[in-house]
Design an enzyme around this catalytic site. Structure first.
Site, mmCIF file in Angstrom:
data_model
loop_
_atom_site.group_PDB
_atom_site.id
_atom_site.type_symbol
_atom_site.label_atom_id
_atom_site.label_comp_id
_atom_site.label_asym_id
_atom_site.label_seq_id
_atom_site.Cartn_x
_atom_site.Cartn_y
_atom_site.Cartn_z
ATOM 1 N N PRO A 162 -0.497 -8.371 -4.459
ATOM 2 C CA PRO A 162 -1.648 -8.931 -3.730
ATOM 3 C C PRO A 162 -1.356 -10.350 -3.237
ATOM 4 O O PRO A 162 -1.701 -10.705 -2.110
ATOM 5 C CB PRO A 162 -2.760 -8.899 -4.786
ATOM 6 C CG PRO A 162 -2.376 -7.755 -5.681
ATOM 7 C CD PRO A 162 -0.873 -7.788 -5.755
ATOM 8 N N TYR A 163 -0.684 -11.156 -4.060
ATOM 9 C CA TYR A 163 -0.324 -12.511 -3.633
ATOM 10 C C TYR A 163 0.476 -12.473 -2.343
ATOM 11 O O TYR A 163 0.184 -13.198 -1.373
ATOM 12 C CB TYR A 163 0.489 -13.201 -4.745
ATOM 13 C CG TYR A 163 1.213 -14.452 -4.275
ATOM 14 C CD1 TYR A 163 0.521 -15.650 -4.107
ATOM 15 C CD2 TYR A 163 2.584 -14.441 -3.996
ATOM 16 C CE1 TYR A 163 1.186 -16.800 -3.666
ATOM 17 C CE2 TYR A 163 3.249 -15.577 -3.562
ATOM 18 C CZ TYR A 163 2.549 -16.758 -3.400
ATOM 19 O OH TYR A 163 3.192 -17.886 -2.965
ATOM 20 N N ALA A 164 1.516 -11.639 -2.317
ATOM 21 C CA ALA A 164 2.394 -11.589 -1.151
ATOM 22 C C ALA A 164 1.622 -11.141 0.090
ATOM 23 O O ALA A 164 1.861 -11.643 1.193
ATOM 24 C CB ALA A 164 3.563 -10.643 -1.436
#
Ligand code: NAD
Ligand code: UGA
Length: 328
Positions: A162-164
């Site tokens: 999700p961060y990426a």
């Protein structure tokens, strides 16, 4: 360091006054210091309050001795941004939730807010105020799994956490603003590759490895230790970031990495050589979203920024070790 660029009216000629978001963080505090040393006025915005947060205190201590530093404890999601950005030659937008592995789980909304919605707010105000340049901290994680060969900016992204996904969205959002016919603000998004050095975030590998060697919590090794990273020293990252504010070739993404890859188990060996002590390790499972390898092709950084990395992994780890020894 020269903070001027000789040509091109659409590019800041001089960094007289800038905004750094995330100034109380790891990279933002180093960037602010370099700008302050060069005589730039830095409006350093961060939601972490140095009165309450010891990490922010440690990161900001040396900055507050500069008369040209204007610290501001504020959340870029809620504070009035016009007075903050007014009259800035450039905005360095580093504020974000940075961890790859914790982005799975209940904090997803917080990642979206800090990493995407904040960019929308910054770009709207920057455009309205006709700020010439926004430099965005993006991430090598946008590439996802690779076969270990160098990633080029033209490669198809494949974010695996999700961060990426939020970092890829952030850079695309900036570039969409910059592509408007009436755009006054140009953008450079820098894909930083695993940054290390003094004041590195305590959740990151090299901080944990060196702390473990110094007798603190043993390292939890996620997976088999064969995963590889292009570890990039923070001073090199700072030089590239400042160059990105002044380059005439904008509205693009640029890799910022050392251009060589090292495995986690080789990092443990280097820590052993530097400290003379084995690193205590506890085996732990591989983590979702953790890519097997990162490696930057840095041709574009060289061509557009005139930049090349200077500090090796061993030399940089030595600097980080000294910092940790002095801070205990
Ligand atoms: P950090 O957590 O040390 O610094 C980020 C700072 O942003 C923190 O001090 C935090 O309080 C602040 N912040 C977050 N949301 C905010 C908000 N809404 N308003 C005001 N302040 C806010 O992280 P870092 O490692 O210095 O990373 C800086 C940037 O570089 C991030 O955008 C991160 O995604 C990116 N990046 C970091 C690395 C790395 O290896 N450290 C690699 C690639 C990209
Ligand atoms: C880092 C930053 O934390 C991200 O903010 C950034 O976006 C990313 O780099 C990037 O390059 O874009 P990461 O590569 O995961 O992410 O950096 P580390 O936390 O230093 O981890 C490096 C490797 O060590 C990973 O494979 C990780 O699984 C491993 N590790 C980390 C451990 O085995 N144990 C730990 O306690 C920490």
């Amino acid at each position: 360091m020269h903070l001027t660029h000789p040509t091109d009216p659409s590019t800041p000629q001089h960094l007289r006054r800038v905004v750094v978001t995330g100034a109380a963080g790891f990279i933002g505090s180093h960037l602010s210091r370099a700008l302050l040393e060069a005589g730039t006025t830095v409006i350093g915005v961060d939601r972490r309050d140095p009165q309450r947060d010891p990490l922010a205190t440690a990161n900001l201590t040396e900055l507050t001795t500069f008369p040209n530093f204007v610290p501001l404890t504020a959340d870029v999601m809620t504070c009035p941004l016009d007075p903050v950005l007014l009259d800035a030659d450039a905005v360095f937008h580093l504020a974000a939730l940075p961890g790859v592995r914790p982005s799975w789980g209940p904090k997803f909304d917080a990642y979206v807010a800090a990493n995407i919605q904040s960019v929308q707010r910054i770009m709207i105000v920057a455009s309205r105020l006709r700020i010439q340049r926004v430099v965005l901290a993006s991430s090598s994680s946008v590439y996802g799994a690779t076969d270990g060969s160098p990633s080029r900016e033209t490669d198809r992204p494949g974010p695996l956490s999700p961060y990426a996904v939020t970092k890829l969205a952030a850079e695309q959002l900036c570039l969409a603003h910059a592509a408007r016919l009436d755009a006054a603000t140009s953008v450079v998004a820098l894909r930083y590759f695993t940054v290390f050095g003094p004041r590195q975030r305590p959740d990151m590998l090299i901080h944990r490895v060196l702390s473990a060697a110094l007798g603190q919590t043993p390292l939890q090794l996620y997976g088999n230790g064969l995963q590889q990273r292009d570890f990039t020293y923070v001073d090199d990252v700072v030089h590239a970031t400042i160059a990105a504010a002044l380059t005439p070739t904008a509205n693009t993404v640029i890799n910022i990495g050392a251009g060589c890859s090292t495995s986690v188990s080789d990092v443990l060996d280097i820590a052993y050589r530097l400290t003379g002590r084995p690193v205590p390790v506890v085996q732990a499972g591989a983590r979702a979203g953790d890519v097997p390898a990162t490696l930057a092709d840095i041709t574009r950084a060289r061509d557009l920024l005139g930049w090349k990395p200077e500090v090796s992994l061993t030399d940089g780890m030595e600097q980080q070790l000294r910092y940790l020894e002095e801070s205990v």
